[in-house]
Design a protein around this motif. Sequence first.
Motif, PDB file in Angstrom:
ATOM      1  N   VAL A 108      27.742  45.470  43.383  1.00  0.00           N
ATOM      2  CA  VAL A 108      28.857  45.588  42.453  1.00  0.00           C
ATOM      3  C   VAL A 108      28.976  44.257  41.726  1.00  0.00           C
ATOM      4  O   VAL A 108      29.294  43.235  42.325  1.00  0.00           O
ATOM      5  CB  VAL A 108      30.167  45.937  43.185  1.00  0.00           C
ATOM      6  N   VAL A 109      28.701  44.272  40.414  1.00  0.00           N
ATOM      7  CA  VAL A 109      28.716  43.037  39.639  1.00  0.00           C
ATOM      8  C   VAL A 109      30.113  42.698  39.141  1.00  0.00           C
ATOM      9  O   VAL A 109      30.419  41.528  38.913  1.00  0.00           O
ATOM     10  CB  VAL A 109      27.716  43.065  38.468  1.00  0.00           C
ATOM     11  N   GLU A 110      30.954  43.708  38.950  1.00  0.00           N
ATOM     12  CA  GLU A 110      32.345  43.429  38.583  1.00  0.00           C
ATOM     13  C   GLU A 110      33.221  44.640  38.840  1.00  0.00           C
ATOM     14  O   GLU A 110      32.776  45.778  38.759  1.00  0.00           O
ATOM     15  CB  GLU A 110      32.475  42.988  37.124  1.00  0.00           C
ATOM     16  N   VAL A 111      34.467  44.336  39.199  1.00  0.00           N
ATOM     17  CA  VAL A 111      35.512  45.346  39.330  1.00  0.00           C
ATOM     18  C   VAL A 111      36.676  44.831  38.494  1.00  0.00           C
ATOM     19  O   VAL A 111      37.334  43.856  38.860  1.00  0.00           O
ATOM     20  CB  VAL A 111      35.960  45.553  40.796  1.00  0.00           C
ATOM     21  N   ASN A 112      36.904  45.460  37.355  1.00  0.00           N
ATOM     22  CA  ASN A 112      37.985  45.069  36.465  1.00  0.00           C
ATOM     23  C   ASN A 112      39.187  45.964  36.734  1.00  0.00           C
ATOM     24  O   ASN A 112      39.071  47.195  36.657  1.00  0.00           O
ATOM     25  CB  ASN A 112      37.554  45.201  35.002  1.00  0.00           C
ATOM     26  N   VAL A 113      40.319  45.349  37.055  1.00  0.00           N
ATOM     27  CA  VAL A 113      41.529  46.097  37.366  1.00  0.00           C
ATOM     28  C   VAL A 113      42.503  45.951  36.202  1.00  0.00           C
ATOM     29  O   VAL A 113      42.834  44.838  35.800  1.00  0.00           O
ATOM     30  CB  VAL A 113      42.181  45.590  38.677  1.00  0.00           C
ATOM     31  N   HIS A 114      42.940  47.081  35.678  1.00  0.00           N
ATOM     32  CA  HIS A 114      43.895  47.110  34.571  1.00  0.00           C
ATOM     33  C   HIS A 114      45.210  47.675  35.097  1.00  0.00           C
ATOM     34  O   HIS A 114      45.239  48.814  35.589  1.00  0.00           O
ATOM     35  CB  HIS A 114      43.367  47.985  33.429  1.00  0.00           C
ATOM     36  N   ILE A 115      46.273  46.876  35.010  1.00  0.00           N
ATOM     37  CA  ILE A 115      47.594  47.325  35.449  1.00  0.00           C
ATOM     38  C   ILE A 115      48.264  47.973  34.244  1.00  0.00           C
ATOM     39  O   ILE A 115      48.636  47.294  33.299  1.00  0.00           O
ATOM     40  CB  ILE A 115      48.453  46.155  35.982  1.00  0.00           C
ATOM     41  N   ASP A 116      48.431  49.287  34.282  1.00  0.00           N
ATOM     42  CA  ASP A 116      48.998  50.015  33.153  1.00  0.00           C
ATOM     43  C   ASP A 116      50.503  50.225  33.258  1.00  0.00           C
ATOM     44  O   ASP A 116      51.160  50.431  32.245  1.00  0.00           O
ATOM     45  CB  ASP A 116      48.317  51.376  32.994  1.00  0.00           C
ATOM     46  N   ALA A 117      51.035  50.206  34.485  1.00  0.00           N
ATOM     47  CA  ALA A 117      52.468  50.485  34.635  1.00  0.00           C
ATOM     48  C   ALA A 117      52.949  50.057  36.015  1.00  0.00           C
ATOM     49  O   ALA A 117      52.151  49.787  36.915  1.00  0.00           O
ATOM     50  CB  ALA A 117      52.741  51.970  34.430  1.00  0.00           C
ATOM     51  N   ILE A 118      54.254  50.004  36.127  1.00  0.00           N
ATOM     52  CA  ILE A 118      54.925  49.760  37.404  1.00  0.00           C
ATOM     53  C   ILE A 118      55.744  51.000  37.729  1.00  0.00           C
ATOM     54  O   ILE A 118      56.469  51.515  36.865  1.00  0.00           O
ATOM     55  CB  ILE A 118      55.878  48.546  37.328  1.00  0.00           C
TER      56      ILE A 118
END
Length: 125
Positions: A108-118
Amino acid sequence: MENEIKDYEVTEIGTIQISPQVIEVITKLSTIEVEGVAGLSGGFTEGIVEFLGRNKNTTKGIKVEVGQKETAVDVSVIIKYGYPIPKVAEEIQQSVKNAIESMTELTVVEVNVHIDAIQIEEKDE
């Protein structure tokens, strides 16, 4: 054709190819088990498509690129209110990386996490 890049592994008796959908499912399961994650988020466009009933995708909010030896993942999530966002995001990255690498032996070269909401819990009255 000898220098052609393949997205499958050749063994003595055939080939092994891991579908992007397999990586998506592993990513989904390893993400939702992290404490503080309320769920996956597909974003506005996917939400409309799903509302109209045209999207039966159970791995919304996940995008993957899979090669012969490596993979990269983007995951969009909703975090529960009160949890430290950077800590939850790091735990998602580690959980996804560990699960994919242990199950597929892909790097796994990258894991990008996008926080869209709370997600804010509503109190019962």
